[in-house]
Design a protein around this motif. Structure first.
Motif, PDB file in Angstrom:
ATOM      1  N   GLN A 216       0.818  -1.203   0.000  1.00  0.00           N
ATOM      2  CA  GLN A 216       0.000   0.000   0.000  1.00  0.00           C
ATOM      3  C   GLN A 216       0.859   1.263   0.000  1.00  0.00           C
ATOM      4  N   ARG A 217       1.995   1.213   0.692  1.00  0.00           N
ATOM      5  CA  ARG A 217       2.890   2.375   0.686  1.00  0.00           C
ATOM      6  C   ARG A 217       3.467   2.603  -0.712  1.00  0.00           C
ATOM      7  N   ILE A 218       3.852   1.524  -1.382  1.00  0.00           N
ATOM      8  CA  ILE A 218       4.385   1.653  -2.745  1.00  0.00           C
ATOM      9  C   ILE A 218       3.334   2.251  -3.673  1.00  0.00           C
ATOM     10  N   SER A 219       2.080   1.783  -3.523  1.00  0.00           N
ATOM     11  CA  SER A 219       1.003   2.297  -4.355  1.00  0.00           C
ATOM     12  C   SER A 219       0.779   3.783  -4.111  1.00  0.00           C
ATOM     13  N   MET A 220       0.823   4.187  -2.849  1.00  0.00           N
ATOM     14  CA  MET A 220       0.587   5.580  -2.510  1.00  0.00           C
ATOM     15  C   MET A 220       1.723   6.472  -3.015  1.00  0.00           C
ATOM     16  N   ILE A 221       2.950   6.005  -2.869  1.00  0.00           N
ATOM     17  CA  ILE A 221       4.111   6.775  -3.352  1.00  0.00           C
ATOM     18  C   ILE A 221       4.078   6.883  -4.871  1.00  0.00           C
ATOM     19  N   VAL A 230      10.325  11.042 -12.808  1.00  0.00           N
ATOM     20  CA  VAL A 230      11.746  10.834 -12.554  1.00  0.00           C
ATOM     21  C   VAL A 230      11.987   9.831 -11.426  1.00  0.00           C
ATOM     22  N   ILE A 231      10.917   9.313 -10.855  1.00  0.00           N
ATOM     23  CA  ILE A 231      11.047   8.384  -9.734  1.00  0.00           C
ATOM     24  C   ILE A 231      10.981   6.956 -10.265  1.00  0.00           C
ATOM     25  N   ASP A 232      12.098   6.259 -10.206  1.00  0.00           N
ATOM     26  CA  ASP A 232      12.108   4.887 -10.700  1.00  0.00           C
ATOM     27  C   ASP A 232      11.636   3.926  -9.609  1.00  0.00           C
ATOM     28  N   ARG A 233      11.433   2.681 -10.017  1.00  0.00           N
ATOM     29  CA  ARG A 233      10.875   1.676  -9.107  1.00  0.00           C
ATOM     30  C   ARG A 233      11.765   1.456  -7.885  1.00  0.00           C
ATOM     31  N   GLU A 234      13.057   1.428  -8.094  1.00  0.00           N
ATOM     32  CA  GLU A 234      13.978   1.189  -6.981  1.00  0.00           C
ATOM     33  C   GLU A 234      13.866   2.291  -5.933  1.00  0.00           C
ATOM     34  N   THR A 235      13.747   3.533  -6.394  1.00  0.00           N
ATOM     35  CA  THR A 235      13.624   4.656  -5.466  1.00  0.00           C
ATOM     36  C   THR A 235      12.321   4.569  -4.684  1.00  0.00           C
ATOM     37  N   VAL A 236      11.242   4.205  -5.369  1.00  0.00           N
ATOM     38  CA  VAL A 236       9.942   4.058  -4.698  1.00  0.00           C
ATOM     39  C   VAL A 236      10.031   3.003  -3.602  1.00  0.00           C
ATOM     40  N   ASN A 267      17.606  20.501  -9.909  1.00  0.00           N
ATOM     41  CA  ASN A 267      18.795  19.729  -9.545  1.00  0.00           C
ATOM     42  C   ASN A 267      18.388  18.501  -8.733  1.00  0.00           C
ATOM     43  N   PHE A 268      17.371  17.802  -9.216  1.00  0.00           N
ATOM     44  CA  PHE A 268      16.873  16.618  -8.519  1.00  0.00           C
ATOM     45  C   PHE A 268      17.961  15.554  -8.391  1.00  0.00           C
ATOM     46  N   SER A 269      17.989  14.902  -7.213  1.00  0.00           N
ATOM     47  CA  SER A 269      18.941  13.810  -7.001  1.00  0.00           C
ATOM     48  C   SER A 269      18.373  12.866  -5.958  1.00  0.00           C
ATOM     49  N   ILE A 270      18.854  11.636  -5.998  1.00  0.00           N
ATOM     50  CA  ILE A 270      18.408  10.652  -5.016  1.00  0.00           C
ATOM     51  C   ILE A 270      18.844  11.068  -3.621  1.00  0.00           C
TER      52      ILE A 270
END
Length: 387
Positions: A216-221, A230-236, A267-270
């Motif tokens: 549920q957290r992954i779905s919400m994010i 710009v948010i890939d699966r690993e970051t999520v 200047n987005f970054s992980i």
């Protein structure tokens, strides 16, 4: 002459109606545009990853129920669930909507005096049809009189923790449902399910919310950050794992802030995301892992303390005796021992009384006198009697 209860309670009713009108408008706008087409490109879409939306919609539309009992810890979606139920009712037919909390049932001295005066006037006039000795009932009558006639009511009861008289409110609502007048649909948002008496509880469908799990957290994010591109699966998944103990409310605030950070920062970054998560979620730090675990433990203890009243009500006495200190346990055991002895003595006295009554009714007169006077006195009686 003392003012009537209706005139004295009027300002309170007006405040309730104003808040309720605002909530009704907000819910209507939200569900008239479920995809958020009219929203700003920077707004985070509404999220229903807690999984209850379709269940609530189907239940309210198709099941013969008189209301919902929505329970669970703070921040787990209870109010979202209530909004969904209200949207279904408002969409299917016209309802008068009222939001109420414990403060609405704490009556002032002037209000109580006015209600008592109304009651006395009704007694003097012999008006038994509208007479009531319940101020809560008088309050609801005044509230309903402000609504349009012949429309059903949806009452949402919220924020009642620690309010001692809430059971009286719940009992009154249960009676309305039982007699079918007025026509009410009741939504109770209540952490402590045991606070709802059976007269109302039996009329409601229980839906217990829980904190979001990993899926549920992954779905919400995902839902919150899908506009960023710009948010890939690993970051999520990293964010999801880092927010394990967050409630829906906390997680919603975090992902909204993350969305604004990503959309507003070229200047987005992980690393930037990690800093945002760390700043918003106090259980996360880059340093001492032991400290993190201590804070996590304190959080769990705090939750347990919040749940203690409800747990104690459900647990048999023996199951929580072990958590007492030795001194308290000894004192309690001593007290319990005294209480057990007193109970045993009382029970023995009752048994002896019944035995004496039974035997005395069937005992020969001579034996009965012997039992009462004793053998020595009975011997003197016999000697004194003529041969």
């Amino acid at each position: 002459m003392t003012e009537s209860f209706e005139s004295v309670i009027g300002p309170r009713i007006n405040n309730i109606l104003a808040v309720s009108a605002f909530m009704k408008e907000r819910i209507t706008e939200r569900y008239d545009d479920p995809e958020g087409k009219a929203a700003s490109p920077y707004d985070v879409p509404d999220d229903y990853s807690f999984g209850w939306k379709s269940i609530i919609e189907f239940t309210v539309s198709n099941c013969s129920i008189n209301g919902l009992l929505i329970s669970g810890a703070d921040g787990c979606g209870k109010h979202t669930a209530a909004d969904i139920a209200c949207s279904v009712l408002l969409g299917e037919r016209e309802y008068e909507l009222a939001y109420l909390n414990s403060e609405d049932f704490v009556f002032s001295e002037a209000e109580l005096k006015a209600d008592d005066s109304d009651r006395q006037r009704k007694i003097e006039k012999g008006d038994t049809k509208t007479y009531t000795d319940d101020t809560i009932h008088s309050f609801f009558e005044c509230l309903f009189s402000m609504f349009e006639e012949d429309l059903p009511y949806c009452l949402v009861i919220d924020n009642t923790d620690g309010f001692e008289k809430i059971k009286s409110v719940y009992s009154r609502l249960g009676k309305y449902i039982c007699i079918g007048e007025p026509n009410v649909f009741v939504i109770v948002i209540e952490r402590n399910e045991n606070a709802v008496p059976s007269v109302l509880r039996n009329q409601l469908r229980l839906m217990r919310m829980t904190a979001p799990n990993r899926r549920q957290r992954i779905s919400m994010i995902d839902n919150a950050l899908k506009k960023t591109q710009v948010i890939d699966r690993e970051t999520v998944e990293i964010i999801s794992d880092a927010t394990e103990d967050l409630t829906y409310s906390q997680l919603k605030d975090l992902v909204c802030n993350l969305s604004m950070y990503v959309l507003g920062d070229v200047n987005f970054s992980i690393e930037g995301i990690n800093e945002m998560v760390s700043s918003q979620y106090h259980l996360i730090s880059d340093g001492d892992g032991i400290q993190d675990e201590k804070i996590r433990l304190y959080r769990k203890i705090e939750e347990l303390i919040d749940m203690a009243p409800e747990l104690i009500e459900k647990m048999p006495a023996a199951s929580f005796a072990a958590v007492r200190t030795a001194e308290t346990e000894n004192k309690t055991e001593d007290m319990a021992s005294l209480e057990e002895k007193d109970a045993a003595i009382d029970a023995e006295a009752v048994r002896e009384q019944n035995k004496i009554k039974y035997e005395s009714e069937r005992m020969p007169m001579q034996d009965l006198l012997g039992s009462c006077l004793g053998e020595e006195r009975m011997a003197k009686v016999r000697n004194a009697m003529p041969a």
